[in-house]
Design a protein around this motif. Sequence first.
Motif, PDB file in Angstrom:
ATOM      1  N   SER A  76      -6.617  -5.383  -4.652  1.00 45.06           N
ATOM      2  CA  SER A  76      -7.939  -4.771  -4.579  1.00 45.06           C
ATOM      3  C   SER A  76      -7.763  -3.298  -4.237  1.00 45.06           C
ATOM      4  CB  SER A  76      -8.781  -5.461  -3.506  1.00 45.06           C
ATOM      5  OG  SER A  76      -8.240  -5.188  -2.219  1.00 45.06           O
ATOM      6  N   LEU A  77      -8.708  -2.489  -4.682  1.00 48.39           N
ATOM      7  CA  LEU A  77      -8.684  -1.062  -4.375  1.00 48.39           C
ATOM      8  C   LEU A  77     -10.091  -0.630  -4.027  1.00 48.39           C
ATOM      9  CD1 LEU A  77      -6.918   1.538  -4.318  1.00 48.39           C
ATOM     10  CD2 LEU A  77      -7.801   2.015  -6.614  1.00 48.39           C
ATOM     11  N   GLU A  78     -10.232  -0.064  -2.851  1.00 52.04           N
ATOM     12  CA  GLU A  78     -11.539   0.388  -2.382  1.00 52.04           C
ATOM     13  C   GLU A  78     -11.406   1.806  -1.853  1.00 52.04           C
ATOM     14  OE1 GLU A  78     -15.120  -1.033   0.665  1.00 52.04           O
ATOM     15  OE2 GLU A  78     -13.230  -2.136   0.541  1.00 52.04           O
ATOM     16  N   ILE A  79     -12.325   2.661  -2.288  1.00 54.05           N
ATOM     17  CA  ILE A  79     -12.353   4.056  -1.846  1.00 54.05           C
ATOM     18  C   ILE A  79     -13.675   4.254  -1.113  1.00 54.05           C
ATOM     19  CG2 ILE A  79     -12.282   6.465  -2.557  1.00 54.05           C
ATOM     20  CD1 ILE A  79     -10.801   5.548  -5.068  1.00 54.05           C
ATOM     21  N   ARG A  80     -13.584   4.608   0.146  1.00 51.84           N
ATOM     22  CA  ARG A  80     -14.796   4.713   0.956  1.00 51.84           C
ATOM     23  C   ARG A  80     -14.793   6.021   1.748  1.00 51.84           C
ATOM     24  NH1 ARG A  80     -13.660  -0.098   5.245  1.00 51.84           N
ATOM     25  NH2 ARG A  80     -13.786  -1.269   3.287  1.00 51.84           N
ATOM     26  N   ARG A  81     -15.972   6.431   2.153  1.00 47.93           N
ATOM     27  CA  ARG A  81     -16.149   7.619   2.975  1.00 47.93           C
ATOM     28  C   ARG A  81     -16.103   7.213   4.439  1.00 47.93           C
ATOM     29  NH1 ARG A  81     -18.484  12.761   2.448  1.00 47.93           N
ATOM     30  NH2 ARG A  81     -19.483  13.537   4.346  1.00 47.93           N
ATOM     31  N   GLY A  82     -15.373   7.979   5.243  1.00 51.14           N
ATOM     32  CA  GLY A  82     -15.266   7.689   6.660  1.00 51.14           C
ATOM     33  C   GLY A  82     -16.562   7.956   7.400  1.00 51.14           C
ATOM     34  N   ASN A  83     -16.717   7.319   8.560  1.00 50.32           N
ATOM     35  CA  ASN A  83     -17.933   7.518   9.362  1.00 50.32           C
ATOM     36  C   ASN A  83     -18.084   8.960   9.823  1.00 50.32           C
ATOM     37  OD1 ASN A  83     -18.568   4.779   9.131  1.00 50.32           O
ATOM     38  ND2 ASN A  83     -17.368   4.249  10.954  1.00 50.32           N
ATOM     39  N   SER A  84     -16.973   9.630  10.112  1.00 53.48           N
ATOM     40  CA  SER A  84     -17.005  11.018  10.569  1.00 53.48           C
ATOM     41  C   SER A  84     -16.498  11.959   9.496  1.00 53.48           C
ATOM     42  CB  SER A  84     -16.163  11.160  11.840  1.00 53.48           C
ATOM     43  OG  SER A  84     -14.825  10.729  11.594  1.00 53.48           O
ATOM     44  N   GLY A  85     -16.618  11.581   8.225  1.00 46.80           N
ATOM     45  CA  GLY A  85     -16.130  12.413   7.135  1.00 46.80           C
ATOM     46  C   GLY A  85     -14.774  11.946   6.647  1.00 46.80           C
ATOM     47  N   GLY A  86     -14.260  12.644   5.681  1.00 51.14           N
ATOM     48  CA  GLY A  86     -12.972  12.272   5.141  1.00 51.14           C
ATOM     49  C   GLY A  86     -13.077  11.118   4.139  1.00 51.14           C
ATOM     50  N   THR A  87     -11.938  10.729   3.615  1.00 50.56           N
ATOM     51  CA  THR A  87     -11.876   9.682   2.605  1.00 50.56           C
ATOM     52  C   THR A  87     -10.824   8.660   2.991  1.00 50.56           C
ATOM     53  OG1 THR A  87     -12.498  11.276   0.891  1.00 50.56           O
ATOM     54  CG2 THR A  87     -11.523   9.204   0.145  1.00 50.56           C
ATOM     55  N   GLY A  88     -11.130   7.401   2.746  1.00 51.61           N
ATOM     56  CA  GLY A  88     -10.169   6.323   2.974  1.00 51.61           C
ATOM     57  C   GLY A  88      -9.915   5.546   1.697  1.00 51.61           C
ATOM     58  N   VAL A  89      -8.648   5.386   1.355  1.00 55.46           N
ATOM     59  CA  VAL A  89      -8.249   4.577   0.200  1.00 55.46           C
ATOM     60  C   VAL A  89      -7.573   3.319   0.732  1.00 55.46           C
ATOM     61  CG1 VAL A  89      -6.852   4.469  -1.901  1.00 55.46           C
ATOM     62  CG2 VAL A  89      -7.977   6.612  -1.251  1.00 55.46           C
ATOM     63  N   ILE A  90      -8.130   2.168   0.417  1.00 57.64           N
ATOM     64  CA  ILE A  90      -7.619   0.890   0.931  1.00 57.64           C
ATOM     65  C   ILE A  90      -7.180   0.034  -0.241  1.00 57.64           C
ATOM     66  CG2 ILE A  90      -8.131  -1.149   2.309  1.00 57.64           C
ATOM     67  CD1 ILE A  90     -10.386   0.449   3.613  1.00 57.64           C
ATOM     68  N   CYS A  91      -5.926  -0.329  -0.234  1.00 60.98           N
ATOM     69  CA  CYS A  91      -5.381  -1.205  -1.274  1.00 60.98           C
ATOM     70  C   CYS A  91      -4.837  -2.463  -0.595  1.00 60.98           C
ATOM     71  CB  CYS A  91      -4.282  -0.499  -2.066  1.00 60.98           C
ATOM     72  SG  CYS A  91      -3.618  -1.492  -3.420  1.00 60.98           S
ATOM     73  N   SER A  92      -5.379  -3.615  -0.969  1.00 63.54           N
ATOM     74  CA  SER A  92      -4.982  -4.885  -0.375  1.00 63.54           C
ATOM     75  C   SER A  92      -4.279  -5.719  -1.422  1.00 63.54           C
ATOM     76  CB  SER A  92      -6.207  -5.628   0.165  1.00 63.54           C
ATOM     77  OG  SER A  92      -5.832  -6.869   0.711  1.00 63.54           O
ATOM     78  N   PHE A  93      -3.115  -6.226  -1.053  1.00 60.70           N
ATOM     79  CA  PHE A  93      -2.273  -6.947  -2.011  1.00 60.70           C
ATOM     80  C   PHE A  93      -1.820  -8.254  -1.377  1.00 60.70           C
ATOM     81  CE2 PHE A  93       2.180  -7.840  -3.192  1.00 60.70           C
ATOM     82  CZ  PHE A  93       2.003  -8.168  -4.527  1.00 60.70           C
ATOM     83  N   LEU A  94      -2.026  -9.345  -2.108  1.00 58.67           N
ATOM     84  CA  LEU A  94      -1.571 -10.651  -1.647  1.00 58.67           C
ATOM     85  C   LEU A  94      -0.185 -10.896  -2.227  1.00 58.67           C
ATOM     86  CD1 LEU A  94      -2.785 -12.958   0.074  1.00 58.67           C
ATOM     87  CD2 LEU A  94      -3.274 -14.139  -2.063  1.00 58.67           C
ATOM     88  N   ASN A  95       0.799 -11.076  -1.352  1.00 61.46           N
ATOM     89  CA  ASN A  95       2.182 -11.195  -1.808  1.00 61.46           C
ATOM     90  C   ASN A  95       2.371 -12.332  -2.809  1.00 61.46           C
ATOM     91  OD1 ASN A  95       4.140  -9.336  -1.240  1.00 61.46           O
ATOM     92  ND2 ASN A  95       4.635 -10.146   0.782  1.00 61.46           N
ATOM     93  N   THR A  96       1.548 -13.383  -2.686  1.00 60.85           N
ATOM     94  CA  THR A  96       1.663 -14.498  -3.634  1.00 60.85           C
ATOM     95  C   THR A  96       0.623 -14.397  -4.731  1.00 60.85           C
ATOM     96  OG1 THR A  96       0.205 -15.829  -2.249  1.00 60.85           O
ATOM     97  CG2 THR A  96       2.572 -16.065  -1.912  1.00 60.85           C
TER      98      THR A  96
END
Length: 468
Positions: free
Chosen positions: A435-455
Amino acid sequence: MKLLDYLSRQPRHILWLYALMGIVIVGSIDYFSGREIGVSIFYLFPIGAIAWFLGRRSGVLAAGVGAVAWLAAELLSISEYSHPVVPFWNGAVRAGFFLVSAALISEVAFRKKIEETLRSQTSVLQSILNSMGDGVMVTDSQGRIILYNPAAERLLRSSLANTTLRDWLAKEEIFLPDRLTPYPAREHPLQKAILGEATTGVEMFVRDSNSAEEIWLVATGRPLIVNTKGNGGVLVLSDASARKLLEKQIAEISDREQLRMGHDLHDGVCQQLVSTAFAASVLHQRLIEKSLPESKTAEQIVDLLNDAISDSRSLARGLYPVKLDLDGLSSALEELAESTENISGISCHFECEQAVLIHDAVAGTNLYRIAQEAVNNAVKHSKAKSIIIELEAVEEEVMLTVNDDGIGFLPGKVTTQGGMGLHIMRYRARLIGASLEIRRGNSGGTGVICSFLNTNQVMNSHERSKTA
């Protein structure tokens, strides 16, 4: 039955001819038999035949003809009534009886034709569904599976007879690339279709909770509309495992080619540059010993060669940054943070509280490339002063996060105006089932979150069991 088949093949005027002949014959019998023998019911045979084969209007007309024939036979016969109106009253009663009978017979015939047409269309539809390679599931508004084809059972590895959507979802473990964890039942494309929401091309990773069977599916859901109202949902499933496996093999070939190029660059060009730099350094020392002015030029050549060596080594590491060992991703991300801080001057740190083991080299490489693109975007566009790369694992789930304290982005802009880099990041995530999610931080900035299931890889569990 043979008589009915014969009559059904006759044209309209022939049927009317037979019906009129039948009414005349029955009327004649009625005339000669007199009042002692009632034959009124026999008028229904020609009337019913017309109503059955030609419809309600023709049946009503035939009923009127039959009533007139009965009245004529009654008036022509030698009969005495207590009042002259009596035969006309009896004629009206028989006319009503004939009309009701014709209407009922025509209605039965009409319903029978509709049932035969519906049965034929259902048979054709079922034949089409059975011949399809894609799986099809149809549910009612309560989530009961009312129609499916063999391909659906083959793709889902389970029997769908007398099954509800809730039962099937409880049996399977389903993951979406757009979710960090197995998503709830209400997010399933078929459940959304039941609620009236259409979904197209949703990738699902399905794993049977009672076995090791895994499969990638592409699902398209549509609401089932009957009389402008939603009465359920339709789900079409396509097997994407072969495509996913092919993409993985192509990625592995690409990675092997990059590895070869990196090794050739490191062991070939870099070594030659090192040798050339050493020779230039020796030349520089000799020119200094002879106090020749060309020593400065030789020194510049040595510096240029050292820069070329450094650039070549960085390029070689960039071609294949993740080593084949299980914890190669952590070391590569740490080097990425160090090189980013040295080159850009922006504070960049890598955090990893515990060792994270990646079973798939392709997955490790793509996770690194996602982090690399996120860091480059932060350096180029966010005006950030600090970048943090985090890598953590909870059981089989690996989560890669890149956060910055820059200017962030406007809500919705990423999804509507994403550049090539963001598209590539999403493609790499889909390639490994992450999964890939790009979100705005609560106090600004950017967060890129990539979640990967090993199996979360088709064939991975089988490959590991073979190599164990």
